[in-house]
Write a protein that holds these residues in place. Structure first.
Motif, PDB file in Angstrom:
ATOM      1  N   ALA A  64      -6.514 -59.998   9.622  1.00 49.37           N
ATOM      2  CA  ALA A  64      -5.137 -59.838   9.146  1.00 49.37           C
ATOM      3  C   ALA A  64      -4.771 -58.364   9.057  1.00 49.37           C
ATOM      4  O   ALA A  64      -3.656 -57.961   9.440  1.00 49.37           O
ATOM      5  CB  ALA A  64      -4.969 -60.508   7.780  1.00 49.37           C
ATOM      6  N   ASP A  65      -5.697 -57.544   8.583  1.00 47.86           N
ATOM      7  CA  ASP A  65      -5.424 -56.107   8.533  1.00 47.86           C
ATOM      8  C   ASP A  65      -5.255 -55.546   9.937  1.00 47.86           C
ATOM      9  O   ASP A  65      -4.348 -54.744  10.188  1.00 47.86           O
ATOM     10  CB  ASP A  65      -6.559 -55.379   7.817  1.00 47.86           C
ATOM     11  CG  ASP A  65      -6.379 -53.873   7.853  1.00 47.86           C
ATOM     12  OD1 ASP A  65      -5.442 -53.377   7.201  1.00 47.86           O
ATOM     13  OD2 ASP A  65      -7.158 -53.187   8.552  1.00 47.86           O
ATOM     14  N   ALA A  66      -6.127 -55.958  10.868  1.00 52.91           N
ATOM     15  CA  ALA A  66      -6.034 -55.462  12.237  1.00 52.91           C
ATOM     16  C   ALA A  66      -4.728 -55.866  12.902  1.00 52.91           C
ATOM     17  O   ALA A  66      -4.146 -55.105  13.688  1.00 52.91           O
ATOM     18  CB  ALA A  66      -7.221 -55.980  13.055  1.00 52.91           C
ATOM     19  N   ARG A  67      -4.224 -57.054  12.580  1.00 55.88           N
ATOM     20  CA  ARG A  67      -3.015 -57.558  13.225  1.00 55.88           C
ATOM     21  C   ARG A  67      -1.739 -57.061  12.544  1.00 55.88           C
ATOM     22  O   ARG A  67      -0.780 -56.668  13.207  1.00 55.88           O
ATOM     23  CB  ARG A  67      -3.028 -59.098  13.217  1.00 55.88           C
ATOM     24  CG  ARG A  67      -1.766 -59.753  13.749  1.00 55.88           C
ATOM     25  CD  ARG A  67      -1.529 -59.424  15.220  1.00 55.88           C
ATOM     26  NE  ARG A  67      -0.308 -60.059  15.712  1.00 55.88           N
ATOM     27  CZ  ARG A  67       0.908 -59.539  15.584  1.00 55.88           C
ATOM     28  NH1 ARG A  67       1.086 -58.374  14.959  1.00 55.88           N
ATOM     29  NH2 ARG A  67       1.961 -60.175  16.069  1.00 55.88           N
ATOM     30  N   PHE A  68      -1.729 -57.059  11.214  1.00 60.55           N
ATOM     31  CA  PHE A  68      -0.487 -56.787  10.487  1.00 60.55           C
ATOM     32  C   PHE A  68      -0.482 -55.446   9.762  1.00 60.55           C
ATOM     33  O   PHE A  68       0.595 -54.966   9.386  1.00 60.55           O
ATOM     34  CB  PHE A  68      -0.231 -57.902   9.465  1.00 60.55           C
ATOM     35  CG  PHE A  68      -0.168 -59.271  10.065  1.00 60.55           C
ATOM     36  CD1 PHE A  68       0.894 -59.628  10.889  1.00 60.55           C
ATOM     37  CD2 PHE A  68      -1.167 -60.199   9.826  1.00 60.55           C
ATOM     38  CE1 PHE A  68       0.961 -60.899  11.447  1.00 60.55           C
ATOM     39  CE2 PHE A  68      -1.119 -61.464  10.382  1.00 60.55           C
ATOM     40  CZ  PHE A  68      -0.053 -61.818  11.199  1.00 60.55           C
ATOM     41  N   GLY A  69      -1.645 -54.836   9.528  1.00 62.20           N
ATOM     42  CA  GLY A  69      -1.679 -53.627   8.729  1.00 62.20           C
ATOM     43  C   GLY A  69      -1.406 -53.935   7.269  1.00 62.20           C
ATOM     44  O   GLY A  69      -1.474 -55.086   6.826  1.00 62.20           O
ATOM     45  N   ASP A  70      -1.072 -52.903   6.508  1.00 59.00           N
ATOM     46  CA  ASP A  70      -0.773 -53.098   5.092  1.00 59.00           C
ATOM     47  C   ASP A  70       0.550 -53.835   4.912  1.00 59.00           C
ATOM     48  O   ASP A  70       1.477 -53.647   5.705  1.00 59.00           O
ATOM     49  CB  ASP A  70      -0.683 -51.744   4.381  1.00 59.00           C
ATOM     50  CG  ASP A  70      -2.023 -51.047   4.285  1.00 59.00           C
ATOM     51  OD1 ASP A  70      -3.046 -51.751   4.262  1.00 59.00           O
ATOM     52  OD2 ASP A  70      -2.038 -49.809   4.236  1.00 59.00           O
ATOM     53  N   PRO A  71       0.645 -54.653   3.866  1.00 62.62           N
ATOM     54  CA  PRO A  71       1.941 -55.271   3.565  1.00 62.62           C
ATOM     55  C   PRO A  71       3.017 -54.209   3.365  1.00 62.62           C
ATOM     56  O   PRO A  71       2.780 -53.180   2.730  1.00 62.62           O
ATOM     57  CB  PRO A  71       1.664 -56.026   2.261  1.00 62.62           C
ATOM     58  CG  PRO A  71       0.195 -56.244   2.237  1.00 62.62           C
ATOM     59  CD  PRO A  71      -0.406 -55.057   2.926  1.00 62.62           C
ATOM     60  N   ARG A  72       4.198 -54.450   3.929  1.00 64.51           N
ATOM     61  CA  ARG A  72       5.269 -53.458   3.851  1.00 64.51           C
ATOM     62  C   ARG A  72       5.836 -53.330   2.437  1.00 64.51           C
ATOM     63  O   ARG A  72       6.233 -52.246   2.008  1.00 64.51           O
ATOM     64  CB  ARG A  72       6.403 -53.844   4.815  1.00 64.51           C
ATOM     65  CG  ARG A  72       5.980 -53.843   6.277  1.00 64.51           C
ATOM     66  CD  ARG A  72       5.685 -52.444   6.759  1.00 64.51           C
ATOM     67  NE  ARG A  72       5.388 -52.409   8.182  1.00 64.51           N
ATOM     68  CZ  ARG A  72       5.101 -51.303   8.852  1.00 64.51           C
ATOM     69  NH1 ARG A  72       5.054 -50.153   8.230  1.00 64.51           N
ATOM     70  NH2 ARG A  72       4.841 -51.359  10.160  1.00 64.51           N
ATOM     71  N   ARG A  73       5.894 -54.439   1.731  1.00 65.75           N
ATOM     72  CA  ARG A  73       6.439 -54.429   0.380  1.00 65.75           C
ATOM     73  C   ARG A  73       5.484 -55.155  -0.563  1.00 65.75           C
ATOM     74  O   ARG A  73       4.788 -56.083  -0.172  1.00 65.75           O
ATOM     75  CB  ARG A  73       7.811 -55.108   0.343  1.00 65.75           C
ATOM     76  CG  ARG A  73       8.888 -54.394   1.167  1.00 65.75           C
ATOM     77  CD  ARG A  73      10.212 -55.125   1.061  1.00 65.75           C
ATOM     78  NE  ARG A  73      11.257 -54.466   1.830  1.00 65.75           N
ATOM     79  CZ  ARG A  73      12.495 -54.901   1.938  1.00 65.75           C
ATOM     80  NH1 ARG A  73      12.852 -56.028   1.302  1.00 65.75           N
ATOM     81  NH2 ARG A  73      13.382 -54.252   2.653  1.00 65.75           N
ATOM     82  N   GLY A  74       5.509 -54.720  -1.813  1.00 67.33           N
ATOM     83  CA  GLY A  74       4.723 -55.401  -2.827  1.00 67.33           C
ATOM     84  C   GLY A  74       3.229 -55.311  -2.611  1.00 67.33           C
ATOM     85  O   GLY A  74       2.504 -56.267  -2.915  1.00 67.33           O
ATOM     86  N   HIS A  75       2.744 -54.178  -2.101  1.00 69.47           N
ATOM     87  CA  HIS A  75       1.302 -54.040  -1.866  1.00 69.47           C
ATOM     88  C   HIS A  75       0.575 -54.053  -3.209  1.00 69.47           C
ATOM     89  O   HIS A  75       0.919 -53.298  -4.120  1.00 69.47           O
ATOM     90  CB  HIS A  75       1.020 -52.735  -1.123  1.00 69.47           C
ATOM     91  CG  HIS A  75      -0.333 -52.706  -0.483  1.00 69.47           C
ATOM     92  ND1 HIS A  75      -1.510 -52.840  -1.201  1.00 69.47           N
ATOM     93  CD2 HIS A  75      -0.704 -52.556   0.814  1.00 69.47           C
ATOM     94  CE1 HIS A  75      -2.540 -52.778  -0.380  1.00 69.47           C
ATOM     95  NE2 HIS A  75      -2.078 -52.606   0.846  1.00 69.47           N
ATOM     96  N   PRO A  76      -0.446 -54.910  -3.361  1.00 69.77           N
ATOM     97  CA  PRO A  76      -1.157 -54.973  -4.644  1.00 69.77           C
ATOM     98  C   PRO A  76      -1.772 -53.649  -5.075  1.00 69.77           C
ATOM     99  O   PRO A  76      -1.835 -53.353  -6.274  1.00 69.77           O
ATOM    100  CB  PRO A  76      -2.241 -56.031  -4.381  1.00 69.77           C
ATOM    101  CG  PRO A  76      -1.683 -56.887  -3.292  1.00 69.77           C
ATOM    102  CD  PRO A  76      -0.905 -55.955  -2.416  1.00 69.77           C
ATOM    103  N   VAL A  77      -2.236 -52.829  -4.120  1.00 67.54           N
ATOM    104  CA  VAL A  77      -2.813 -51.530  -4.484  1.00 67.54           C
ATOM    105  C   VAL A  77      -1.745 -50.624  -5.079  1.00 67.54           C
ATOM    106  O   VAL A  77      -1.990 -49.894  -6.045  1.00 67.54           O
ATOM    107  CB  VAL A  77      -3.480 -50.873  -3.269  1.00 67.54           C
ATOM    108  CG1 VAL A  77      -3.950 -49.460  -3.619  1.00 67.54           C
ATOM    109  CG2 VAL A  77      -4.664 -51.709  -2.798  1.00 67.54           C
ATOM    110  N   ALA A  78      -0.536 -50.678  -4.523  1.00 72.02           N
ATOM    111  CA  ALA A  78       0.567 -49.899  -5.097  1.00 72.02           C
ATOM    112  C   ALA A  78       0.900 -50.400  -6.502  1.00 72.02           C
ATOM    113  O   ALA A  78       1.186 -49.603  -7.411  1.00 72.02           O
ATOM    114  CB  ALA A  78       1.791 -49.987  -4.198  1.00 72.02           C
TER     115      ALA A  78
END
Length: 328
Positions: free
Chosen positions: A25-39
């Motif tokens: 999923a990371d390889a295909r989509f990268g980081d979530p654009r909004r609402g990233h849990p790390v943020a």
């Protein structure tokens, strides 16, 4: 009679499947654009810092323990609640892996800067560099920008991919999320500024400890993935400990040898200058084309790390089963 003994291994298989799914999923989509849990964690940690900040180490240690401990405890609780539900455990591991990995975003940012440099657009490359690292890009020329990118790709391959997977191998989903919490706190308060020199000490030291195994595995896997493994091995073993960081020099020196370039030297972070030892001093200077070589190498190392750590997790969970059977 063997069913209770086999269950830990089935849970390990569920985690391994989830880790693979999260990596893809990371390889295909990268980081979530909004609402990233790390943020979201970073925002919560920022509020906690403002509440607990004092200019001494004890306050920083309490901040670090509370922030990381909350994440670890929450992940452990969720993991245990799903212990008898393999699909749920796999889904949790997949979501956690996708959350903590940053390999796709790392290479995407690096390639964006590389394209700007290839087009001769230094202004665009300088504007983009802060998305990748904390250096002051205002006075960097083409070679210096390319060097900064290659060094950041090397260091963040360890931090954003391999280290998280190592802690997943050792402690499953709680290990993945706890490492990302530690690494995020280091980025927030672990630098040597007047505000954080003492308060951030615990976060910085914990990140050094947590990053120790992954940094060495990154270097080993870099050697394995290198076009010239002997050069990568030689530069790593000779220069890996010359870096002021106990971990960053491991990946950077191995990448220097693998890509065939000279890294290190003088760096500028805002008003602060750092003079770091040269890694791979006999090799050629970094060129723009080396950014793509470093990105390809990073993806190879990341794939090897996934296979190594998933296999390691399965072996760690299978070992007690073999021991019990042998004892019986």
């Amino acid at each position: 009679m063997l069913r209770p003994a086999v269950r830990p291994l089935s849970r390990a298989v569920a985690f391994g499947a989830g880790a693979v799914a999260g990596y893809l999923a990371d390889a295909r989509f990268g980081d979530p654009r909004r609402g990233h849990p790390v943020a979201g964690f970073g925002s919560a940690a920022g509020r906690l810092e403002r509440l607990l900040w004092r200019d001494h180490r004890a306050a920083g240690a309490a901040f670090t323990a509370l922030a990381v401990g909350t994440v670890a405890a929450g992940a452990l609780t969720a993991d245990r609640l799903l212990a008898r539900r393999p699909l749920g455990r796999a889904a949790l591991a997949a979501a956690a892996t996708w959350t903590v990995l940053g390999g796709a975003s790392l290479t995407r940012e690096a390639r964006t800067i590389g394209r700007s440099l290839a087009a001769g657009d230094l202004t665009a490359a300088r504007e983009r560099l802060p998305h990748l690292c904390g250096r002051d890009p205002s006075a960097l020329d083409e070679r210096q920008l390319a060097r900064a990118v290659v060094e950041s790709v090397a260091e963040n391959t360890a931090d954003a991919v391999v280290n998280a997977l190592v802690w997943g191998a050792l402690a499953g989903t709680p290990g993945l999320l706890a490492f990302r919490a530690v690494n995020t706190l280091d980025a927030m308060v672990g630098h040597r500024s007047p505000r954080y020199a003492r308060f951030g000490w615990a976060s910085a030291r914990l990140d050094d400890v947590a990053g120790w195994p992954g940094a060495r595995l990154t270097a080993l896997l870099t050697v394995a993935a290198a076009p010239e493994p002997r050069t990568a091995w030689r530069v790593w073993r000779r220069d890996g400990s010359a870096h002021p960081s106990p971990n960053a020099g491991q990946a950077e020196s191995a990448f220097a040898g693998a890509v065939g370039v000279r890294l290190g030297g003088t760096l500028r972070y805002g008003e602060r200058m750092e003079h770091r030892p040269v890694l791979g001093g006999e090799l050629r200077p970094v060129g723009v084309d080396d950014i793509e070589r470093a990105c390809v190498l990073s993806r190879r190392v990341s794939a090897l790390a996934l296979g190594t750590t998933v296999a390691g997790h399965l072996l760690l969970r299978a070992a007690p089963i073999r021991k019990r059977r042998g004892g019986a």
